[in-house]
Each structure stands twice: as structure tokens, then as C-alpha cells.
Design a protein around this motif. Structure first.
Motif, PDB file in Angstrom:
ATOM      1  N   GLU A  23      11.373 -12.744   1.461  1.00 31.53           N
ATOM      2  CA  GLU A  23      11.411 -13.419   2.756  1.00 31.53           C
ATOM      3  C   GLU A  23      11.109 -14.905   2.649  1.00 31.53           C
ATOM      4  N   HIS A  24      10.482 -15.316   1.556  1.00 27.67           N
ATOM      5  CA  HIS A  24      10.131 -16.730   1.379  1.00 27.67           C
ATOM      6  C   HIS A  24      11.139 -17.473   0.507  1.00 27.67           C
ATOM      7  N   GLY A  25      12.256 -16.798   0.137  1.00 28.00           N
ATOM      8  CA  GLY A  25      13.292 -17.454  -0.642  1.00 28.00           C
ATOM      9  C   GLY A  25      13.017 -17.465  -2.120  1.00 28.00           C
ATOM     10  N   ILE A  26      12.059 -16.638  -2.574  1.00 25.46           N
ATOM     11  CA  ILE A  26      11.752 -16.588  -3.994  1.00 25.46           C
ATOM     12  C   ILE A  26      12.667 -15.589  -4.684  1.00 25.46           C
ATOM     13  N   VAL A  27      13.251 -16.019  -5.814  1.00 22.56           N
ATOM     14  CA  VAL A  27      14.177 -15.163  -6.548  1.00 22.56           C
ATOM     15  C   VAL A  27      13.416 -14.036  -7.221  1.00 22.56           C
ATOM     16  N   GLU A  28      13.854 -12.819  -6.955  1.00 17.45           N
ATOM     17  CA  GLU A  28      13.217 -11.655  -7.575  1.00 17.45           C
ATOM     18  C   GLU A  28      14.067 -11.089  -8.713  1.00 17.45           C
ATOM     19  N   SER A  29      15.403 -11.199  -8.594  1.00 17.28           N
ATOM     20  CA  SER A  29      16.265 -10.702  -9.674  1.00 17.28           C
ATOM     21  C   SER A  29      17.583 -11.470  -9.667  1.00 17.28           C
ATOM     22  N   CYS A  40      22.240 -20.273 -16.497  1.00 22.88           N
ATOM     23  CA  CYS A  40      20.786 -20.159 -16.577  1.00 22.88           C
ATOM     24  C   CYS A  40      20.394 -18.803 -17.182  1.00 22.88           C
ATOM     25  N   THR A  41      19.105 -18.657 -17.442  1.00 23.66           N
ATOM     26  CA  THR A  41      18.552 -17.373 -17.886  1.00 23.66           C
ATOM     27  C   THR A  41      17.723 -16.796 -16.751  1.00 23.66           C
ATOM     28  N   PRO A  42      17.489 -15.505 -16.739  1.00 19.55           N
ATOM     29  CA  PRO A  42      16.665 -14.915 -15.663  1.00 19.55           C
ATOM     30  C   PRO A  42      15.281 -15.552 -15.579  1.00 19.55           C
ATOM     31  N   ASP A  43      14.673 -15.824 -16.729  1.00 17.24           N
ATOM     32  CA  ASP A  43      13.318 -16.403 -16.716  1.00 17.24           C
ATOM     33  C   ASP A  43      13.289 -17.772 -16.079  1.00 17.24           C
ATOM     34  N   ALA A  44      14.450 -18.498 -16.123  1.00 13.43           N
ATOM     35  CA  ALA A  44      14.477 -19.862 -15.598  1.00 13.43           C
ATOM     36  C   ALA A  44      14.496 -19.900 -14.085  1.00 13.43           C
ATOM     37  N   VAL A  45      14.869 -18.794 -13.428  1.00 10.20           N
ATOM     38  CA  VAL A  45      14.977 -18.834 -11.967  1.00 10.20           C
ATOM     39  C   VAL A  45      14.113 -17.790 -11.268  1.00 10.20           C
ATOM     40  N   ILE A  46      13.832 -16.671 -11.929  1.00  8.41           N
ATOM     41  CA  ILE A  46      13.017 -15.644 -11.271  1.00  8.41           C
ATOM     42  C   ILE A  46      11.625 -16.207 -11.006  1.00  8.41           C
ATOM     43  N   GLY A  47      11.168 -16.028  -9.801  1.00 10.77           N
ATOM     44  CA  GLY A  47       9.872 -16.547  -9.375  1.00 10.77           C
ATOM     45  C   GLY A  47       9.963 -17.919  -8.751  1.00 10.77           C
ATOM     46  N   LYS A  48      11.146 -18.515  -8.778  1.00  8.85           N
ATOM     47  CA  LYS A  48      11.325 -19.827  -8.184  1.00  8.85           C
ATOM     48  C   LYS A  48      12.132 -19.704  -6.894  1.00  8.85           C
ATOM     49  N   THR A 112      19.857  -9.805  -0.372  1.00 15.28           N
ATOM     50  CA  THR A 112      20.726  -9.765  -1.553  1.00 15.28           C
ATOM     51  C   THR A 112      21.934 -10.663  -1.316  1.00 15.28           C
ATOM     52  N   GLY A 113      22.138 -11.572  -2.257  1.00 16.70           N
ATOM     53  CA  GLY A 113      23.307 -12.469  -2.170  1.00 16.70           C
ATOM     54  C   GLY A 113      24.373 -12.076  -3.184  1.00 16.70           C
ATOM     55  N   PHE A 114      25.584 -11.916  -2.703  1.00 19.67           N
ATOM     56  CA  PHE A 114      26.716 -11.580  -3.570  1.00 19.67           C
ATOM     57  C   PHE A 114      27.576 -12.849  -3.744  1.00 19.67           C
ATOM     58  N   ILE A 115      27.737 -13.262  -4.983  1.00 22.87           N
ATOM     59  CA  ILE A 115      28.340 -14.566  -5.283  1.00 22.87           C
ATOM     60  C   ILE A 115      29.697 -14.357  -5.973  1.00 22.87           C
TER      61      ILE A 115
END
Length: 395
Positions: A23-29, A40-48, A112-115
């Protein structure tokens, strides 16, 4: 556990990118396809915050959406099928279509965003736009060129019309001149001819060779001038389209014998015109006057270009298909280099020397023959004579 593994496999192998945020816009997966799109890699964006994958001004707008949600508790969903821009980790951007769905899970909401990458589609659209612009430019150029061509054609048409009008006027003037010249020349020529005959008659008692010689020269010159005048008159009528073909049945043999008798009187010393006809019939359906003109012209040429003590063959033949007229002489012949020009108006072969002529006779013969659906051919060798053949189809 099996369903969870299956779901993870589907997400990991999906062609489109899939990203989930809270809900706060933080990437979970983020799945592999999305990582490939954003470099990018998952570690570079997850949690951001998801805004790290957005270029300005989308990033600032997204921050405002998050602050509004924190104040009001109402989330902002971009919408289904919106076209947006993504920011890769190397600083480049790319277009994609974003579809967002909300999922309630474990007493919380997940988005969930589908790109779907639109890079190729946008490149194709850009190429189409460039191609369309290029086509428009070409069309504009072609239109301009066409307008110039139309204008040039219009001017050319006016010039041609003007030239044709002038040519028509000149044609009328030429026709009037030829008609006037015909009248003005024929009158004195007739008087000269009559006077020479009277001189010859009155001089008979004196039996003077000199008088006979000069009277013969006068008559010969009058005949040459009359022939020249007739050639010009015939050409003028052909050019003006005034020659009408009147085909009627007549006896070819009778006409040929009359021509032979007439021209034998003007032949050179000891020149003989030998006439012969083959075929079971002697009746043809042609224009008698035009045919007579053709034959007289060809035999007259044979007389002029052959020496004394020679003979000229005049042959007519009627078959089931054709009427064939042949005139053969043993004269000077026609040079090979001149033969291709032989039927051109005013053309004379280079070996004619001082023999009089206008160069119109064969042109007139060929045109008269065509008017009667006939064709003329010839064979010739220097100093070995010439054979002219006119063939008319039997209708």
C-alpha cells in the motif's frame, strides 16, 4: 505447496513483467521478465519504492499518490491498459502498457502491475509516421511536379495549336499557289506545244533537219515541264488528302496495251516495250486512273534510265489472290546506298546525272499503290537494270 510452486513458475516464466507492491508503493516482488525490461536485479528494487523505476515527472506524481493515500487511506490506481514510461537502471527509458490489479491478502492489500513492453510497437509506429511523412513529402513534390508538367503541357498544347494553325494557313497558301501555278504554267505550255506543232507543220515543205531538231527539243522540253507540273500537282493533292480512290472493274490488258502504245512513241531510238499478260482473266477492280499513273511513271523511268537499243519488259499477271504488275529494264540501276531512300519525296539516286526528274515519281507511285491496298517492291543492281513489282490483292 504444489499450487504455490506452480504459481511461482508461471510468474517466473511469464513473457510480460510482473511487479507487486504494498500500500505504500514498496516493491515486494519482481519477476525475471520485469528485471530484463528494467535492466535490474531483484535485490536492486525489492524493498524500494516503485518510483525508482519511473522517470520524471511520473516519479513526482507517484510520490503525491502515496502521500495522498497516507492522508486519506484511498489508494490511487493508475488504471488498466494505460501507456506509461519506465526507467531502466542505465538511465534509458522505454514505453510499456501497464495493467494494475488489487489483491487482498493476509489482512492487507497488494497491488500487482503487469508490464507489457511497447518498444517494438512504438518503433514500428515511428517508422510508419516517418514513412507517412516521407510519403506526404513525396506526394507534395509529385503534386508540384505534376502541376508544373500540366502547365508545361498546357503551354505546349497552345504552342502546337498555334503551330498547327500556322501550318494550316501555310497549307492553304501552298494549295492556292500550286493551283495558281498550275493554271499559269499550263496556259503557256499549251501555247508552246501548239506553236511547235504548227512550226513543224509549216516547215514540212522545207524539209530542214535543223528545224525538225529544234522543234523536237521544244516538244521534249514542254513534255518534261508538263511531267514536273503533274508531279507537283499529284503530290499536293496527296498531301491535302484530296485523292479519292474510285475502284471499278476494267480490262487490265486493254489498259496495258494502250499505255504500251502511247509510251512506245516517246521511247528512245530502238527502245522496245515488250508487254505480256498471264492469267485466265484480265478484269481487275482497281482505280484505273491511279493505276495508269503508276505504270506510266515506272515505264517512263525505265525509258529515261535505259539506253538506246534496249528493251523494257512490261508484265501483268492475275492469280486467284493477286494482281501483279512488273516493269523490268536493263538501265543504270540504283546504288545500294540509295535504295533505302528511293521512295522518299524529292530523292534522286546519285547516279542519275543530268537526267531530268523531280524525285517525286516513285513517292507518288508508292502512295497511290497504298491507297489501293497494294505494295511496291524492287530489285536493282548497278548497270544491270531494275525490276519494280506492284502487287494488289484480289478482293
Amino acid at each position: 505447496m504444489e499450487n504455490t510452486a506452480l504459481l511461482k513458475a508461471i510468474i517466473d516464466n511469464a513473457i510480460d513483467g510482473i511487479i507487486t507492491i504494498d500500500e505504500h508503493g514498496i516493491v515486494e516482488s519482481i519477476n525475471p521478465s520485469a528485471c530484463k525490461l528494467f535492466l535490474c536485479t531483484p535485490d536492486a528494487v525489492i524493498g524500494k519504492n516503485i518510483s525508482v523505476l519511473m522517470p520524471p515527472p511520473d516519479r513526482q506524481q507517484h510520490d503525491e499518490y502515496i502521500h495522498r493515500y497516507q492522508r486519506t487511506g484511498v489508494p490511487h490506481i493508475i488504471g488498466m491498459g494505460r501507456e506509461v514510461t519506465g526507467l531502466r537502471t542505465d538511465g534509458t527509458t522505454f514505453p510499456f502498457r501497464l495493467g494494475v490489479s488489487q489483491v487482498s491478502f493476509a489482512n492487507r492489500k497488494i497491488y500487482t502491475g503487469f508490464i507489457h513492453d511497447l518498444s517494438r510497437e512504438k518503433e514500428a509506429e515511428e517508422q510508419l509516421r516517418e514513412y507517412a511523412a516521407h510519403l506526404e513529402e513525396l506526394v507534395e513534390k509529385r503534386t508540384h511536379s505534376l502541376k508544373e508538367t500540366i502547365q508545361a503541357l498546357r503551354l505546349a498544347k497552345e504552342e502546337v495549336s498555334f503551330s498547327l494553325e500556322k501550318e494550316k494557313e501555310l497549307g492553304h497558301l501552298k494549295s492556292r499557289f500550286v493551283s495558281m501555278a498550275s493554271h499559269e504554267f499550263r496556259t503557256p505550255l499549251s501555247a508552246i506545244q501548239l506553236s511547235s506543232s504548227l512550226i513543224e507543220k509549216y516547215a514540212l515543205p522545207y524539209d530542214n533537219d535543223h528545224i525538225r531538231k529544234h522543234v523536237a527539243k521544244i516538244k521534249n522540253s514542254v513534255g518534261n515541264l508538263t511531267a514536273i507540273l503533274n508531279d507537283f500537282l499529284s503530290l499536293e493533292k496527296l498531301e491535302a488528302g484530296k485523292v479519292e480512290v474510285n475502284c471499278t472493274p476494267f480490262d487490265l490488258v486493254k489498259l496495258a496495251e494502250e499505255i504500251t502504245e502511247e509510251l512506245q512513241m516517246v521511247a528512245k531510238q530502238n527502245q522496245s516495250i515488250l508487254y505480256q499478260h498471264t492469267g485466265i482473266s484480265s478484269i481487275v477492280n482497281l482505280d484505273q486512273n491511279l493505276l495508269k499513273n503508276c505504270v506510266i511513271n515506272l515505264i517512263t523511268n525505265a525509258i529515261k534510265y535505259s539506253g538506246e537499243d534496249t528493251f523494257i519488259e512490261f508484265l501483268t499477271e492475275i492469280t486467284n489472290k493477286d494482281c501483279i504488275i512488273t516493269i523490268k529494264d536493263n538501265g543504270i540501276g540504283i546504288p545500294d546506298t540509295d535504295q533505302k531512300h528511293l521512295f522518299e519525296a524529292f530523292f534522286r539516286a546519285h547516279n542519275t546525272g543530268n537526267i531530268p526528274g523531280t524525285g517525286l515519281g516513285l513517292n507518288i507511285v508508292a502512295r497511290y499503290a497504298r491507297l489501293m491496298n497494294g505494295q511496291i517492291k524492287f530489285k536493282s543492281n548497278i548497270n544491270q537494270g531494275t525490276i519494280f513489282t506492284i502487287t494488289f490483292p484480289i478482293s
